[in-house]
Scaffold this active site. Structure first.
Site, PDB file in Angstrom:
ATOM      1  N   GLU A 291       1.289  -1.402   0.128  1.00  0.00           N
ATOM      2  CA  GLU A 291       0.344   0.224   0.288  1.00  0.00           C
ATOM      3  C   GLU A 291       0.949   1.242   0.252  1.00  0.00           C
ATOM      4  O   GLU A 291       0.705   2.459  -0.728  1.00  0.00           O
ATOM      5  CB  GLU A 291      -1.092   0.039   0.963  1.00  0.00           C
ATOM      6  CG  GLU A 291      -1.928  -0.882   1.097  1.00  0.00           C
ATOM      7  CD  GLU A 291      -2.933  -1.361  -0.097  1.00  0.00           C
ATOM      8  OE1 GLU A 291      -2.939  -0.698  -1.379  1.00  0.00           O
ATOM      9  OE2 GLU A 291      -3.138  -3.148  -0.279  1.00  0.00           O
TER      10      GLU A 291
ATOM     11  N   HIS B 231       1.663   2.339  -3.857  1.00  0.00           N
ATOM     12  CA  HIS B 231       0.351   2.680  -4.098  1.00  0.00           C
ATOM     13  C   HIS B 231       0.515   4.486  -3.280  1.00  0.00           C
ATOM     14  O   HIS B 231       0.193   5.294  -4.580  1.00  0.00           O
ATOM     15  CB  HIS B 231      -0.397   2.113  -3.830  1.00  0.00           C
ATOM     16  CG  HIS B 231      -1.267   0.997  -4.579  1.00  0.00           C
ATOM     17  ND1 HIS B 231      -0.745   0.969  -6.039  1.00  0.00           N
ATOM     18  CD2 HIS B 231      -1.738  -0.490  -4.472  1.00  0.00           C
ATOM     19  CE1 HIS B 231      -1.522  -0.269  -6.310  1.00  0.00           C
ATOM     20  NE2 HIS B 231      -1.531  -0.560  -5.390  1.00  0.00           N
TER      21      HIS B 231
END
Ligand code: ZN
Length: 519
Positions: free
Chosen positions: A283, A286
């Site tokens: 994550e 991202h």
């Protein structure tokens, strides 16, 4: 006292007439403010929302989607776009041309969708996600089936609006929303190459006489200590906590709200320290992309947006797999973790962690799968969702079709639908066409990594020393800063010198796994 617009600034603005392109940009910026409100509401839905708030949230999100859609398709917007395209003064402005090319692309798609359909999709999918969650918990496919029928029907209606005479394929029309320009035939070709090399590798490695220990995956570390460590690693690799957060949710995700606001979630188990760190690195990858996009300058404009989901996923996979499963990363991270969690990891050796981070073991659950078998999960979903969309596979027959494929591809028996076709949120969100971008992300990441290694010969040393700045600087320069200036295939060619193929991924996986599992 604080005022938003000091009077002198106002008059200066008013005295300067603005061309259609400036007005178009201002319009996009304002529309994005509505969209970013939706992003906050979606984040809240996944992390904070009480169960009974779902109905209201569905109405809120539906209304916002309609407002955003109507603004993006208004006559005024269409006229501003046409005037900007005709503006001779922009002819040599390469950034403006790229921006307009992508604005046109989005506009031409958006005007094909009636606003009533956009609203219905937003409302139905919010309720359907809620129904899926309940059905998954009870492993009760029959409770979700009517919702899935509805959502597949809406996806089909949307695809029928988007498909054209030149490009009539319904699945292509949906795929294009997530991976602009990609088509099914091209994916089938890449996936076929991938499977040809992947299947024998998985076969050899899982049947190898020498197997790696998974002992470290059972070591318990208190969750509060893990939280602090995960935040520390996210910050160390470059995530800016003054412009973002890291929270906890059942399904980890990253929500880019806007400039200065990127939200990550991860999940913890006492005996899942290594998994939690992987998911945090994913994550964070991202999040680094979101924070690296030039959103300050281009809020709501393509130049400030991510290129495609495949490229977005390449950023998360790169940090999760190519950094986070490397020996060099653990040379730095293991002593750090040992200090933090002492005595839990005191007797763990570097080689043991490296082996455990690269275990290959078919798993029923996609998100718990290793780097190799993961892609078989994606190919299965790619085939089944195409069959559902075309009507070849009835929703009622999904569990049986799923279980068959898991048996054929992974050799596993699916004990219940919770660990079978109910495990992923995507279909409840109406996101048919989304899954293949995960494998594209793996392939893009490996191909970028090859180039990064030749551009940064000292990278292994800097990672082993916990210095991630050269790597992040490379990604910022080659990928993040461009927004949607280039298409995904163009960006890939520019950054790596070659079109996307499965070769870099397979070479890197074979190069890593064969020695690990050699007798
Ligand atoms: Zn991801």
């Amino acid at each position: 006292m604080w005022t938003k617009h000091p009077p002198n600034c106002m008059s200066e603005r008013e005295s300067k007439p603005r061309g259609p392109y400036d007005e178009l940009r201002a319009e996009l910026r304002e529309t994005d403010l509505f969209a970013s409100i939706g992003a906050v509401l979606s984040w809240d839905q996944e992390t904070m929302l009480p169960d009974r708030g779902t109905g209201l949230r569905a109405e809120q999100l539906a209304l916002l989607s309609q407002v955003v859609h109507e603004r993006r398709t208004s006559e005024r917007f269409g006229a501003l776009l046409a005037e900007s395209e005709a503006d001779e003064s922009l002819r040599d402005d390469e950034l403006a041309r790229a921006n307009l090319r992508e604005i046109r692309r989005s506009y031409d798609q958006a005007i094909k969708l009636p606003s009533s359909l956009v609203r219905e999709i937003a409302e139905t999918t919010t309720l359907s996600i809620h129904a899926w969650r309940g059905a998954r918990e009870k492993s009760d496919f029959s409770a979700f089936a009517p919702w899935l029928e509805k959502v597949v029907g809406l996806d089909r209606a949307k695809a029928e609006c988007l498909a054209t005479e030149d490009a009539p394929d319904l699945y292509d029309a949906l795929l294009d929303q997530y991976e602009p320009g990609a088509d099914t035939a091209e994916l089938v070709a890449v996936f076929t190459d991938l499977r040809k090399r992947l299947a024998p590798l998985i076969h050899d490695v899982t049947g190898a006489a020498r197997q790696r220990s998974d002992r470290v995956h059972r070591i318990e570390v208190p969750i509060e200590a893990q939280k602090a460590f995960n935040a520390k690693v996210a910050a160390r690799v470059g995530f800016d906590f003054e412009a973002g957060r890291l929270d906890t949710s059942t399904h980890p995700f990253c929500q880019g709200v806007g400039p200065g606001d990127t939200r990550l979630t991860t999940r913890y188990r006492e005996d899942g320290f290594f998994d939690a760190l992987s998911s945090t690195l994913h994550e964070t990858g991202h999040g680094l992309y979101e924070q690296g996009l030039p959103k300050d300058r281009y809020l709501g404009e393509p130049l400030g947006d991510p290129v495609s989901l495949g490229i977005h996923e390449s950023q998360s996979r790169l940090w999760e797999n190519l950094v986070g499963r490397s020996r060099e990363f653990w040379k730095w991270a293991l002593p750090e973790a040992q200090r933090e969690f002492s005595p839990a990891l005191d007797d763990v050796a570097l080689e043991e962690v490296y082996g455990a981070m690269n275990l290959v073991q078919p798993n029923l659950i996609r998100v718990d799968s290793d780097e190799a078998t993961y892609n078989l999960h994606i190919m299965l979903r790619f085939d089944l969702e195409r069959a559902m969309l075309s009507g070849d596979l009835a929703v009622a027959d999904l569990p049986a079709a799923w279980n068959d494929r898991i048996k054929t591809d992974l050799g596993l028996d699916v004990p219940d639908d919770r660990r079978g076709c109910l495990q992923d949120v995507h279909w409840s969100m109406g996101s048919i066409g989304y899954f293949p971008t995960y494998t594209l992300g793996n392939l893009y990441a490996a191909q970028l990594w090859l180039r990064i290694q030749s551009d940064l010969p000292d990278l292994p040393d800097s990672i082993a020393a916990g210095d991630f700045t050269p790597l992040l600087a490379w990604l910022r320069r080659e990928i993040h800063v461009h927004g949607r200036r280039y298409t995904a295939p163009e960006l890939c060619e520019r950054a790596t010198g070659a079109p996307l193929s499965a070769d870099a991924f397979m070479n890197s996986l074979e190069g890593k796994l064969r020695p690990l599992y050699a007798a």
